[in-house]
Design a protein around this motif. Structure first.
Motif, PDB file in Angstrom:
ATOM      1  N   VAL A 170      10.669   7.204   2.004  1.00 49.39           N
ATOM      2  CA  VAL A 170      11.625   8.128   1.392  1.00 49.39           C
ATOM      3  C   VAL A 170      11.236   8.392  -0.056  1.00 49.39           C
ATOM      4  O   VAL A 170      11.275   9.542  -0.536  1.00 49.39           O
ATOM      5  CB  VAL A 170      13.063   7.554   1.482  1.00 49.39           C
ATOM      6  N   ASP A 171      10.846   7.344  -0.757  1.00 49.25           N
ATOM      7  CA  ASP A 171      10.431   7.490  -2.158  1.00 49.25           C
ATOM      8  C   ASP A 171       9.192   8.363  -2.274  1.00 49.25           C
ATOM      9  O   ASP A 171       9.080   9.193  -3.192  1.00 49.25           O
ATOM     10  CB  ASP A 171      10.178   6.111  -2.754  1.00 49.25           C
ATOM     11  N   VAL A 172       8.228   8.179  -1.336  1.00 43.30           N
ATOM     12  CA  VAL A 172       7.010   8.999  -1.345  1.00 43.30           C
ATOM     13  C   VAL A 172       7.364  10.480  -1.194  1.00 43.30           C
ATOM     14  O   VAL A 172       6.895  11.345  -1.956  1.00 43.30           O
ATOM     15  CB  VAL A 172       6.055   8.551  -0.216  1.00 43.30           C
ATOM     16  N   LEU A 173       8.190  10.774  -0.195  1.00 43.10           N
ATOM     17  CA  LEU A 173       8.561  12.173   0.074  1.00 43.10           C
ATOM     18  C   LEU A 173       9.416  12.743  -1.053  1.00 43.10           C
ATOM     19  O   LEU A 173       9.229  13.903  -1.463  1.00 43.10           O
ATOM     20  CB  LEU A 173       9.310  12.257   1.404  1.00 43.10           C
ATOM     21  N   ALA A 174      10.347  11.952  -1.552  1.00 44.09           N
ATOM     22  CA  ALA A 174      11.252  12.451  -2.590  1.00 44.09           C
ATOM     23  C   ALA A 174      10.507  12.727  -3.886  1.00 44.09           C
ATOM     24  O   ALA A 174      10.744  13.751  -4.550  1.00 44.09           O
ATOM     25  CB  ALA A 174      12.371  11.443  -2.813  1.00 44.09           C
ATOM     26  N   ARG A 175       9.598  11.846  -4.279  1.00 42.98           N
ATOM     27  CA  ARG A 175       8.830  12.051  -5.516  1.00 42.98           C
ATOM     28  C   ARG A 175       7.974  13.313  -5.427  1.00 42.98           C
ATOM     29  O   ARG A 175       7.710  13.964  -6.440  1.00 42.98           O
ATOM     30  CB  ARG A 175       7.935  10.846  -5.793  1.00 42.98           C
ATOM     31  N   ALA A 176       7.525  13.616  -4.204  1.00 42.62           N
ATOM     32  CA  ALA A 176       6.698  14.818  -4.022  1.00 42.62           C
ATOM     33  C   ALA A 176       7.546  16.081  -3.885  1.00 42.62           C
ATOM     34  O   ALA A 176       6.996  17.177  -3.671  1.00 42.62           O
ATOM     35  CB  ALA A 176       5.811  14.647  -2.795  1.00 42.62           C
ATOM     36  N   GLY A 177       8.850  15.980  -3.977  1.00 40.49           N
ATOM     37  CA  GLY A 177       9.729  17.137  -3.889  1.00 40.49           C
ATOM     38  C   GLY A 177      10.094  17.536  -2.475  1.00 40.49           C
ATOM     39  O   GLY A 177      10.777  18.542  -2.266  1.00 40.49           O
ATOM     40  N   ARG A 178       9.718  16.744  -1.513  1.00 40.50           N
ATOM     41  CA  ARG A 178      10.020  17.059  -0.108  1.00 40.50           C
ATOM     42  C   ARG A 178      11.334  16.381   0.276  1.00 40.50           C
ATOM     43  O   ARG A 178      11.401  15.470   1.108  1.00 40.50           O
ATOM     44  CB  ARG A 178       8.856  16.619   0.774  1.00 40.50           C
ATOM     45  N   LEU A 179      12.408  16.854  -0.361  1.00 34.31           N
ATOM     46  CA  LEU A 179      13.711  16.211  -0.246  1.00 34.31           C
ATOM     47  C   LEU A 179      14.285  16.335   1.160  1.00 34.31           C
ATOM     48  O   LEU A 179      14.916  15.399   1.666  1.00 34.31           O
ATOM     49  CB  LEU A 179      14.682  16.809  -1.264  1.00 34.31           C
ATOM     50  N   GLU A 180      14.089  17.515   1.792  1.00 34.15           N
ATOM     51  CA  GLU A 180      14.636  17.708   3.135  1.00 34.15           C
ATOM     52  C   GLU A 180      14.016  16.723   4.131  1.00 34.15           C
ATOM     53  O   GLU A 180      14.716  16.137   4.969  1.00 34.15           O
ATOM     54  CB  GLU A 180      14.418  19.142   3.611  1.00 34.15           C
ATOM     55  N   GLU A 181      12.693  16.509   4.024  1.00 33.64           N
ATOM     56  CA  GLU A 181      12.030  15.569   4.931  1.00 33.64           C
ATOM     57  C   GLU A 181      12.522  14.139   4.691  1.00 33.64           C
ATOM     58  O   GLU A 181      12.714  13.362   5.642  1.00 33.64           O
ATOM     59  CB  GLU A 181      10.511  15.631   4.731  1.00 33.64           C
ATOM     60  N   ALA A 182      12.749  13.819   3.413  1.00 35.15           N
ATOM     61  CA  ALA A 182      13.238  12.480   3.084  1.00 35.15           C
ATOM     62  C   ALA A 182      14.627  12.261   3.660  1.00 35.15           C
ATOM     63  O   ALA A 182      14.927  11.198   4.251  1.00 35.15           O
ATOM     64  CB  ALA A 182      13.250  12.284   1.569  1.00 35.15           C
ATOM     65  N   GLU A 183      15.509  13.265   3.524  1.00 32.97           N
ATOM     66  CA  GLU A 183      16.863  13.128   4.065  1.00 32.97           C
ATOM     67  C   GLU A 183      16.838  13.078   5.591  1.00 32.97           C
ATOM     68  O   GLU A 183      17.586  12.295   6.200  1.00 32.97           O
ATOM     69  CB  GLU A 183      17.737  14.283   3.589  1.00 32.97           C
ATOM     70  N   ILE A 192       0.829  -1.208   0.000  1.00 38.40           N
ATOM     71  CA  ILE A 192       0.000   0.000   0.000  1.00 38.40           C
ATOM     72  C   ILE A 192       0.864   1.260   0.000  1.00 38.40           C
ATOM     73  O   ILE A 192       0.511   2.288  -0.593  1.00 38.40           O
ATOM     74  CB  ILE A 192      -0.988  -0.011   1.185  1.00 38.40           C
ATOM     75  N   LEU A 193       2.023   1.208   0.645  1.00 37.91           N
ATOM     76  CA  LEU A 193       2.952   2.348   0.589  1.00 37.91           C
ATOM     77  C   LEU A 193       3.503   2.521  -0.820  1.00 37.91           C
ATOM     78  O   LEU A 193       3.712   3.653  -1.283  1.00 37.91           O
ATOM     79  CB  LEU A 193       4.100   2.134   1.583  1.00 37.91           C
ATOM     80  N   PHE A 194       3.721   1.418  -1.504  1.00 39.01           N
ATOM     81  CA  PHE A 194       4.153   1.475  -2.899  1.00 39.01           C
ATOM     82  C   PHE A 194       3.095   2.154  -3.764  1.00 39.01           C
ATOM     83  O   PHE A 194       3.403   2.969  -4.640  1.00 39.01           O
ATOM     84  CB  PHE A 194       4.445   0.061  -3.409  1.00 39.01           C
ATOM     85  N   ALA A 195       1.829   1.793  -3.514  1.00 42.02           N
ATOM     86  CA  ALA A 195       0.735   2.406  -4.270  1.00 42.02           C
ATOM     87  C   ALA A 195       0.683   3.913  -4.034  1.00 42.02           C
ATOM     88  O   ALA A 195       0.523   4.708  -4.979  1.00 42.02           O
ATOM     89  CB  ALA A 195      -0.591   1.762  -3.874  1.00 42.02           C
ATOM     90  N   CYS A 196       0.827   4.318  -2.785  1.00 41.19           N
ATOM     91  CA  CYS A 196       0.814   5.754  -2.467  1.00 41.19           C
ATOM     92  C   CYS A 196       2.017   6.462  -3.089  1.00 41.19           C
ATOM     93  O   CYS A 196       1.912   7.604  -3.553  1.00 41.19           O
ATOM     94  CB  CYS A 196       0.828   5.952  -0.952  1.00 41.19           C
ATOM     95  N   SER A 197       3.145   5.806  -3.111  1.00 40.65           N
ATOM     96  CA  SER A 197       4.368   6.397  -3.650  1.00 40.65           C
ATOM     97  C   SER A 197       4.214   6.733  -5.124  1.00 40.65           C
ATOM     98  O   SER A 197       4.588   7.820  -5.571  1.00 40.65           O
ATOM     99  CB  SER A 197       5.537   5.444  -3.448  1.00 40.65           C
ATOM    100  N   HIS A 198       3.643   5.814  -5.894  1.00 43.17           N
ATOM    101  CA  HIS A 198       3.541   6.022  -7.337  1.00 43.17           C
ATOM    102  C   HIS A 198       2.326   6.859  -7.722  1.00 43.17           C
ATOM    103  O   HIS A 198       2.098   7.084  -8.910  1.00 43.17           O
ATOM    104  CB  HIS A 198       3.496   4.667  -8.046  1.00 43.17           C
ATOM    105  N   SER A 199       1.554   7.288  -6.738  1.00 38.04           N
ATOM    106  CA  SER A 199       0.408   8.166  -7.027  1.00 38.04           C
ATOM    107  C   SER A 199       0.559   9.525  -6.354  1.00 38.04           C
ATOM    108  O   SER A 199      -0.349  10.356  -6.456  1.00 38.04           O
ATOM    109  CB  SER A 199      -0.889   7.510  -6.554  1.00 38.04           C
ATOM    110  N   GLY A 200       1.671   9.730  -5.662  1.00 39.58           N
ATOM    111  CA  GLY A 200       1.902  11.020  -5.013  1.00 39.58           C
ATOM    112  C   GLY A 200       1.016  11.285  -3.820  1.00 39.58           C
ATOM    113  O   GLY A 200       0.809  12.448  -3.437  1.00 39.58           O
ATOM    114  N   LEU A 201       0.492  10.233  -3.190  1.00 41.48           N
ATOM    115  CA  LEU A 201      -0.415  10.390  -2.045  1.00 41.48           C
ATOM    116  C   LEU A 201       0.401  10.393  -0.754  1.00 41.48           C
ATOM    117  O   LEU A 201       0.472   9.403  -0.026  1.00 41.48           O
ATOM    118  CB  LEU A 201      -1.448   9.256  -2.040  1.00 41.48           C
ATOM    119  N   VAL A 202       1.012  11.551  -0.479  1.00 43.55           N
ATOM    120  CA  VAL A 202       1.938  11.643   0.642  1.00 43.55           C
ATOM    121  C   VAL A 202       1.218  11.488   1.974  1.00 43.55           C
ATOM    122  O   VAL A 202       1.649  10.728   2.858  1.00 43.55           O
ATOM    123  CB  VAL A 202       2.704  12.978   0.602  1.00 43.55           C
TER     124      VAL A 202
END
Length: 790
Positions: free
Chosen positions: A656-669, A620-630
């Motif tokens: 990390v992939d969810v946050l990074a795909r949404a452009g929230r790089l600082e939160e991912a790091e 389910i996290l994979f599904a959210c990641s590829h749909s941008g559902l942060v």
């Protein structure tokens, strides 16, 4: 193939009632002589041997003297049998009467008394009582030489060889008997069945013109022991046709056969026969079998009621009740029953150990084994097999080696079932040399041992060795084919897995649930929907489509092949769906871009009574990641922890992939830095990929450095960093990165593609230019290019 019973090829007609058997002269008296009378007889006979006048060889005197010798031998045998120290471990010191027996034997040889059948028979029983196998065999040889061997003598020797485990000598003696009795037939049938030689036992069953209750019972119990339950019921039907009334031992075996064959109504009829024969109330074995019968029917309430109504109970009764709780999945209740038992044996402990091992509670199974030893119980073959299976699951080499030493000490290590468990344990603990040494040291190997080592090679990615051993198999069963097919599938050699599957079908072997699970896994990874559909048709033909394992594999195969309609149809038509089936469907929808539908299915999972596992949350996290559902991803991540599931490295990678795909790089790091050592290389690769997209050079360099620290040979970080430099216009940095990769001999993994032509897979690799049809392929490609550009 199951051995056919006598009804298919009738042998000589049976005679009932059987002809009267010779009375065994050496039958021990029920009432033993007092010890004073025994000593008086011994002293009188010793005196006669020492200085008595020789006897005239008259018939009357000779017979009287023979009877005296036989009586003395019988008394010596009785005294030896009643002496606690008379054992195989101390045969020469068990009694002071052994020299007297040897003297009588010597005197009998000189005086010709060995020609008397009674003396000869009592000599055999005396030597057997003193555990003097060599002297016993010599006495039998003398008896045969002078023509004094009676049917009892042959029956006795056959039974003694069987008791010693020497089935070969017993069969040789049986085949040379001048006249075989039903006792010898019964002894040999029972011994062959216990050894697993079903065909040989059936052959003797057909040859025997006589019949008795023990003979039929031995055959029925033997079939049950070897899990030929239908054949056991066939023998029982013939037993009734011959007019032989079963006893309580027969009925217990028949009830077990009914349970094994799933003939529960017939089993209840057998119970009715036991009640009518007045065997139910007075025989514990029948009532214990009734508990097991109700348990297998799923009627645990009736099983418990039968136990509660029993006035007397033995350890088998308590063990049956323990199995009731274990069958219900209430292992705590089963443990309470074990603690309440007035007497525990190795079967009671073994039942609970096996149940824990089967349920995946390997640690608890190992603890129970230690408690059993502390309780003073000696483990049997089942205990060793179960606890070694637990050690294999835990990859606990130290405990496995200790149990191996115990099996050696108790002379169980050469047993094929214990050896198979040992081979599996050493293979799971990555100790292949030890597993090989056990396998090749076995004097007799059954198919289970071969399959265990083949699976062990597969588990350790030694598929070349597994294939060589598979080709050497003297005989292959479904488990053998499953071992090699699943081995190829687990090691991602999917083409070889499908080739082996076709070879299995060509051999005439019927595939089962495990086979289809591996085959469908191969089809899913090769996107070979044609072979997958063929396998689906075979599944329907064999009637295994209702299996939750097969249904899950089918749904996953169709989803990975892009046929979501078929995948959903298989999923919703499954009569029973577990958490693995739900997870496969959720992941299939997510991988095909149907994230919203995947989330809706996940929301329906818990109301359906299915608790999601760690793999479900990963899907389910994979599904959210590829749909941008942060926000949804963060909600499910918190839900997972609320359900008591600790996030693994893959869950953090998804976040990390969810946050990074949404452009929230600082939160991912920040998340990666917060989890520290729990992060994996893929997490930093996902962040680096996002830095490439959003052109964050500084963070990308930090991510690439961390990725290089985790996996020095991973080219993904260097390639991504080089691409990021190029996207940012840093061409000099990009060139330097490529030069650095060449300097340390890092190469990007090449691409691979394949095509299926006439059932054969043709693979093409970007770094490999030695395909036999390479020139023809390029000529066709040039032709197509010309046609497209024309």
């Amino acid at each position: 193939m199951r051995a056919a019973v006598r009804t298919t090829q009738p042998g000589p007609p049976r005679r009932w009632p059987p002809p009267a058997q010779p009375v065994a002269e050496a039958k021990p008296a029920k009432a033993r002589a007092p010890i004073t009378s025994l000593l008086k007889s011994l002293k009188s006979f010793k005196f006669r041997l020492a200085g008595g006048p020789p006897l005239a060889p008259t018939t009357k005197a000779f017979k009287s003297y023979a009877e005296t010798c036989a009586s003395i031998l019988r008394l010596c045998s009785a005294a030896a049998s009643s002496t606690p120290s008379a054992s195989a471990s101390a045969p020469t010191t068990s009694s002071s009467n052994l020299p007297l027996v040897l003297s009588i034997h010597a005197h009998a040889l000189v005086s010709g008394l060995t020609a008397d059948g009674s003396v000869a028979s009592h000599l055999l029983t005396a030597y057997a009582a003193f555990a003097r196998a060599a002297d016993r065999n010599q006495a039998f040889h003398d008896c045969v030489t002078v023509g004094a061997a009676s049917p009892f003598t042959y029956d006795f020797m056959v039974r003694e060889h069987v008791k010693a485990g020497d089935i070969v000598s017993a069969r040789r003696l049986f085949d040379g008997m001048p006249e075989r009795s039903v006792v010898s037939y019964t002894t040999m049938v029972d011994a062959l069945m216990k050894r697993g030689s079903v065909r040989d036992a059936v052959e003797l069953y057909r040859q025997c013109p006589l019949c008795s209750v023990p003979f039929f019972t031995a055959m029925i119990a033997g079939f049950v022991l070897n899990e030929h339950h239908k054949d056991a019921l066939g023998v029982f039907h013939e037993m009734l046709s011959c007019g032989v009334s079963p006893n309580e031992i027969t009925l217990v075996s028949v009830i077990k056969a009914c349970i094994g064959a799933g003939e529960f109504d017939l089993a209840m009829s057998i119970v009715g026969l036991a009640i009518k024969s007045n065997l139910f109330e007075k025989n514990l074995g029948v009532r214990n079998s009734l508990i097991t019968l109700f348990l297998r029917k799923g009627d645990t309430g009736s099983a418990r009621r039968v136990f509660d109504e029993m006035e007397t109970r033995d350890v088998v009764s308590w063990t049956a009740l323990l199995d009731v709780y274990a069958e219900l999945g209430d292992l705590d209740g089963a443990r309470h029953v074990l603690d309440a038992m007035p007497e525990r044996n190795e079967v009671s402990w073994g039942t609970l150990i096996a149940r824990h091992e089967q349920k995946g509670n390997a640690e608890e199974a190992r603890i129970l084994y230690s408690e059993m030893l502390a309780d003073g119980c000696r483990p049997n073959i089942s205990c060793f097999s179960s606890v070694l299976g637990a050690c294999a699951s835990l990859q606990d080499l130290r405990s496995g080696e200790r149990i191996h030493a115990q099996a050696l000490k108790m002379a169980f290590s050469s047993n094929v079932f214990v050896s198979s468990a040992l081979i599996d344990m050493y293979c799971k603990c990555k100790q292949l040399p030890d597993a090989q040494r056990i396998f090749y040291s076995l004097p007799q190997k059954n198919i289970v041992c071969w399959n265990s080592l083949i699976s062990g090679y597969s588990y350790n990615t030694k598929m070349v060795e597994a294939e060589k051993l598979f080709k050497k198999l003297p005989a292959r069963n479904a488990a053998s084919w499953n071992s090699i097919i699943s081995g190829y599938a687990q090691n991602r050699q999917f083409v070889d897995a499908l080739k082996s599957f076709h070879a299995m079908l060509a051999s005439g072997q019927t595939p089962g649930e495990i086979t289809f699970s591996s085959v469908l896994l191969a089809c899913a990874n090769l996107c070979s929907i044609e072979i997958g559909k063929m396998a689906h048709a075979k599944i329907i033909k064999l009637g295994v489509e209702e299996s939750v394992f097969v249904g899950t594999a089918l749904s996953d195969m169709y989803a990975k092949s892009g046929d979501l309609d078929s995948s959903k149809r298989v999923f919703y038509e499954m009569p029973k769906r577990n958490d693995v089936a739900w997870t496969a469907m959720i992941q299939g929808l997510a991988e095909n871009g149907f994230a919203e539908e995947s989330i809706l299915l996940f929301e329906d999972m818990m109301p359906a009574g299915i608790t999601p596992n760690e793999h479900t949350f990963l899907a389910i996290l994979f599904a959210c990641s590829h749909s941008g559902l942060v926000e949804r991803a963060m909600h499910y991540f918190e839900m997972m922890q609320a359900c008591g599931i600790s996030p693994k490295a893959k869950h953090y990678t998804c976040m990390v992939d969810v946050l990074a795909r949404a452009g929230r790089l600082e939160e991912a790091e920040d998340l990666l830095l917060r989890i520290g050592s729990k992060s994996e290389a893929n997490s930093w690769a996902a962040l680096l990929s996002a830095c490439n997209i959003y052109r964050n050079k500084e963070m990308g360099e930090r991510a690439a450095k961390r990725l290089q620290e985790l996996e020095k040979d991973n080219t993904a970080g260097s390639v991504l960093l080089s691409n990021m430099y190029a996207s940012c216009g840093k061409w000099k940095d990009a060139a330097e990165m490529r030069i650095l990769m060449k300097g340390i001999n890092l190469k990007k993994d090449g691409g691979c593609s394949w095509v299926q032509i006439r059932g054969q897979y043709q693979a093409f690799f970007s770094w490999k230019t030695k395909h036999p049809l390479l020139l023809d392929v390029y000529e066709m490609l040039d032709l197509l290019t010309c046609e497209l550009t024309a």
